[in-house]
Write a protein that holds these residues in place. Structure first.
Motif, PDB file in Angstrom:
ATOM      1  N   ALA A 186       0.830  -1.213   0.000  1.00 16.65           N
ATOM      2  CA  ALA A 186       0.000   0.000   0.000  1.00 16.65           C
ATOM      3  C   ALA A 186       0.860   1.257   0.000  1.00 16.65           C
ATOM      4  CB  ALA A 186      -0.917  -0.011   1.221  1.00 16.65           C
ATOM      5  N   ARG A 187       1.951   1.246   0.765  1.00 25.02           N
ATOM      6  CA  ARG A 187       2.812   2.435   0.826  1.00 25.02           C
ATOM      7  C   ARG A 187       3.443   2.714  -0.534  1.00 25.02           C
ATOM      8  NH1 ARG A 187       8.876   3.156   3.287  1.00 25.02           N
ATOM      9  NH2 ARG A 187       9.057   5.356   2.762  1.00 25.02           N
ATOM     10  N   ILE A 188       3.968   1.693  -1.166  1.00 29.22           N
ATOM     11  CA  ILE A 188       4.628   1.889  -2.453  1.00 29.22           C
ATOM     12  C   ILE A 188       3.633   2.348  -3.505  1.00 29.22           C
ATOM     13  CG2 ILE A 188       5.862   0.694  -4.307  1.00 29.22           C
ATOM     14  CD1 ILE A 188       7.194  -1.012  -2.155  1.00 29.22           C
ATOM     15  N   GLU A 189       2.428   1.773  -3.473  1.00 28.99           N
ATOM     16  CA  GLU A 189       1.406   2.171  -4.431  1.00 28.99           C
ATOM     17  C   GLU A 189       1.039   3.643  -4.236  1.00 28.99           C
ATOM     18  OE1 GLU A 189      -0.519   1.338  -7.787  1.00 28.99           O
ATOM     19  OE2 GLU A 189       0.658  -0.149  -6.656  1.00 28.99           O
ATOM     20  N   ALA A 190       0.939   4.059  -2.961  1.00 30.41           N
ATOM     21  CA  ALA A 190       0.586   5.454  -2.666  1.00 30.41           C
ATOM     22  C   ALA A 190       1.691   6.418  -3.084  1.00 30.41           C
ATOM     23  CB  ALA A 190       0.294   5.605  -1.182  1.00 30.41           C
ATOM     24  N   ASP A 191       2.937   5.965  -2.999  1.00 30.70           N
ATOM     25  CA  ASP A 191       4.069   6.843  -3.306  1.00 30.70           C
ATOM     26  C   ASP A 191       4.436   6.869  -4.787  1.00 30.70           C
ATOM     27  OD1 ASP A 191       4.235   7.519  -0.695  1.00 30.70           O
ATOM     28  OD2 ASP A 191       5.925   6.220  -0.208  1.00 30.70           O
ATOM     29  N   LYS A 192       3.676   6.184  -5.623  1.00 33.11           N
ATOM     30  CA  LYS A 192       3.966   6.182  -7.060  1.00 33.11           C
ATOM     31  C   LYS A 192       3.370   7.389  -7.781  1.00 33.11           C
ATOM     32  CE  LYS A 192       4.434   1.192  -7.904  1.00 33.11           C
ATOM     33  NZ  LYS A 192       3.812   0.025  -8.581  1.00 33.11           N
ATOM     34  N   VAL A 193       2.662   8.233  -7.079  1.00 34.81           N
ATOM     35  CA  VAL A 193       1.995   9.369  -7.714  1.00 34.81           C
ATOM     36  C   VAL A 193       3.033  10.354  -8.262  1.00 34.81           C
ATOM     37  CG1 VAL A 193       0.411  11.289  -7.344  1.00 34.81           C
ATOM     38  CG2 VAL A 193       0.047   9.119  -6.159  1.00 34.81           C
ATOM     39  N   PRO A 194       2.926  10.775  -9.520  1.00 33.02           N
ATOM     40  CA  PRO A 194       3.883  11.738 -10.098  1.00 33.02           C
ATOM     41  C   PRO A 194       3.897  13.060  -9.333  1.00 33.02           C
ATOM     42  CG  PRO A 194       2.537  10.731 -11.801  1.00 33.02           C
ATOM     43  CD  PRO A 194       1.920  10.340 -10.500  1.00 33.02           C
ATOM     44  N   ALA A 195       5.051  13.703  -9.318  1.00 27.08           N
ATOM     45  CA  ALA A 195       5.179  14.975  -8.599  1.00 27.08           C
ATOM     46  C   ALA A 195       4.375  16.084  -9.270  1.00 27.08           C
ATOM     47  CB  ALA A 195       6.651  15.369  -8.509  1.00 27.08           C
ATOM     48  N   GLN A 223       9.545  11.688  -4.048  1.00 28.26           N
ATOM     49  CA  GLN A 223      10.507  11.083  -3.141  1.00 28.26           C
ATOM     50  C   GLN A 223      11.812  10.689  -3.840  1.00 28.26           C
ATOM     51  OE1 GLN A 223       9.950   7.132  -1.725  1.00 28.26           O
ATOM     52  NE2 GLN A 223       8.381   6.671  -3.236  1.00 28.26           N
ATOM     53  N   PHE A 224      11.798  10.586  -5.177  1.00 31.22           N
ATOM     54  CA  PHE A 224      13.018  10.241  -5.909  1.00 31.22           C
ATOM     55  C   PHE A 224      13.806  11.474  -6.342  1.00 31.22           C
ATOM     56  CE2 PHE A 224      10.210   6.540  -7.209  1.00 31.22           C
ATOM     57  CZ  PHE A 224      10.732   5.697  -6.242  1.00 31.22           C
ATOM     58  N   HIS A 225      13.235  12.647  -6.214  1.00 36.70           N
ATOM     59  CA  HIS A 225      13.883  13.854  -6.714  1.00 36.70           C
ATOM     60  C   HIS A 225      15.237  14.093  -6.045  1.00 36.70           C
ATOM     61  CE1 HIS A 225      10.093  15.930  -8.556  1.00 36.70           C
ATOM     62  NE2 HIS A 225      10.236  14.674  -8.947  1.00 36.70           N
ATOM     63  N   GLN A 226      15.260  14.003  -4.735  1.00 37.80           N
ATOM     64  CA  GLN A 226      16.508  14.283  -4.033  1.00 37.80           C
ATOM     65  C   GLN A 226      17.587  13.271  -4.399  1.00 37.80           C
ATOM     66  OE1 GLN A 226      16.154  14.561   0.223  1.00 37.80           O
ATOM     67  NE2 GLN A 226      18.347  14.810   0.531  1.00 37.80           N
ATOM     68  N   ARG A 227      17.189  12.000  -4.540  1.00 36.53           N
ATOM     69  CA  ARG A 227      18.171  10.967  -4.892  1.00 36.53           C
ATOM     70  C   ARG A 227      18.776  11.231  -6.270  1.00 36.53           C
ATOM     71  NH1 ARG A 227      14.663   5.563  -3.197  1.00 36.53           N
ATOM     72  NH2 ARG A 227      13.943   6.344  -1.186  1.00 36.53           N
ATOM     73  N   VAL A 228      17.935  11.604  -7.216  1.00 36.59           N
ATOM     74  CA  VAL A 228      18.434  11.864  -8.565  1.00 36.59           C
ATOM     75  C   VAL A 228      19.297  13.122  -8.589  1.00 36.59           C
ATOM     76  CG1 VAL A 228      17.745  12.464 -10.916  1.00 36.59           C
ATOM     77  CG2 VAL A 228      16.562  10.635  -9.702  1.00 36.59           C
ATOM     78  N   VAL A 229      18.884  14.142  -7.850  1.00 38.92           N
ATOM     79  CA  VAL A 229      19.692  15.367  -7.779  1.00 38.92           C
ATOM     80  C   VAL A 229      21.074  15.049  -7.215  1.00 38.92           C
ATOM     81  CG1 VAL A 229      19.941  17.592  -6.629  1.00 38.92           C
ATOM     82  CG2 VAL A 229      17.747  16.944  -7.627  1.00 38.92           C
ATOM     83  N   GLU A 230      21.111  14.250  -6.151  1.00 38.28           N
ATOM     84  CA  GLU A 230      22.396  13.868  -5.560  1.00 38.28           C
ATOM     85  C   GLU A 230      23.247  13.087  -6.554  1.00 38.28           C
ATOM     86  OE1 GLU A 230      21.472  11.714  -2.041  1.00 38.28           O
ATOM     87  OE2 GLU A 230      20.872  13.489  -0.884  1.00 38.28           O
ATOM     88  N   GLU A 231      22.607  12.197  -7.307  1.00 39.06           N
ATOM     89  CA  GLU A 231      23.351  11.405  -8.289  1.00 39.06           C
ATOM     90  C   GLU A 231      23.906  12.295  -9.400  1.00 39.06           C
ATOM     91  OE1 GLU A 231      22.710   7.502 -11.201  1.00 39.06           O
ATOM     92  OE2 GLU A 231      21.143   8.091  -9.765  1.00 39.06           O
ATOM     93  N   ILE A 232      23.122  13.253  -9.843  1.00 36.89           N
ATOM     94  CA  ILE A 232      23.577  14.160 -10.899  1.00 36.89           C
ATOM     95  C   ILE A 232      24.754  15.001 -10.413  1.00 36.89           C
ATOM     96  CG2 ILE A 232      22.937  16.193 -12.265  1.00 36.89           C
ATOM     97  CD1 ILE A 232      20.106  15.050 -12.420  1.00 36.89           C
ATOM     98  N   ILE A 233      24.597  15.577  -9.232  1.00 35.89           N
ATOM     99  CA  ILE A 233      25.624  16.484  -8.710  1.00 35.89           C
ATOM    100  C   ILE A 233      26.938  15.760  -8.428  1.00 35.89           C
ATOM    101  CG2 ILE A 233      26.222  17.956  -6.757  1.00 35.89           C
ATOM    102  CD1 ILE A 233      23.296  18.760  -6.579  1.00 35.89           C
TER     103      ILE A 233
END
Length: 243
Positions: free
Chosen positions: A54-63, A110-120
């Motif tokens: 349920a948590r993962i399904e709820a967190d799949k919503v696009p930003a 929730q993935f934005h920060q991870r991707v930003v960190e990976e890019i930087i």
């Protein structure tokens, strides 16, 4: 097409967070889809599996394309020094900004920060949009894999429950068979007892493997047939005794 918004209550979210921490070795993406579940594998409890799903399904919503997303994209672009060479490399800065915004908007926040960190930390130059999209896909795959594993554990829970119910039925039939033999002996004497024991020998003398479902079902069917035959014989004995 946007995902439907799923509202997750606080208790379920906390159960999911605790479960993913406690069972992180099972939900680890490095274990993958090929991990086999054996009859003695320790499973994640049913309630926790449902909470994780349920948590993962709820967190799949696009930003979505909003102020927060645009600020994140600005952070990415601003993390690279602006020089004449980099400006020449960007033929159309506005289109580049729009492309990155589009990609960030279609993935969960929730993935934005991870991707930003990976890019930087890993990109020497501003990444092309396709490269950023691949970063998001990798993080999303690791996240949804936990959902897949939780569903597999739920399926194994159901299989084990069905197996226990089937064994209980076999054991109940076996107990009924022993009681029937004893009752036959008590009511109709040694002749009926010998016939019942002979039937018992045909249906219950073999040692059955735990997982041999087909063999057990065949034995159960034979027992039921023998029991019907013994019932008929018992009626005949009873009629003979009444003569």
């Amino acid at each position: 097409m946007q995902n439907e918004l799923v509202v997750l209550d606080h208790e379920t979210r906390q159960v999911a967070i605790a479960a993913m921490h406690e069972h992180r070795s099972k939900f680890s993406p490095f274990r993958g889809y090929d991990e086999k579940i054996f009859p003695d594998t320790e499973l994640v409890p049913v309630r926790e599996c449902h909470a994780v799903i349920a948590r993962i399904e709820a967190d799949k919503v696009p930003a979505g394309d909003n102020l927060r997303t645009r600020e994140t994209v600005d952070l990415v672009i601003g993390s690279f020094p602006f020089t004449k060479e980099s400006a020449e490399r960007l033929e159309d800065p506005d289109k580049y900004l729009a492309a990155l915004t589009f990609i960030f908007a279609k993935y969960p926040v929730q993935f934005h920060q991870r991707v930003v960190e990976e890019i930087i930390t890993s990109c020497e130059f501003r990444p092309i949009p396709a490269e950023v999209n691949k970063m998001f896909e990798r993080h999303l795959a690791r996240w949804t894999m936990a959902q897949v594993i939780a569903k597999r554990h739920l399926k194994e829970h159901e299989r084990r429950q069905a197996e226990q119910a089937r064994k209980a039925t076999i054991e109940a039939e076996s107990a009924g068979r022993a009681e029937f033999i004893q009752r036959m002996g008590e009511k109709f004497g040694s002749e009926a007892l010998k016939m019942a024991q002979a039937a018992q020998g045909r249906t219950g003398s073999r040692v059955k493997p735990f997982s041999a479902q087909a063999e057990e079902e065949a034995d159960l069917k034979r027992f039921q047939q023998d029991r019907q035959r013994l019932d008929r014989q018992a009626e005949q004995l009873k009629a003979r005794a009444a003569e």
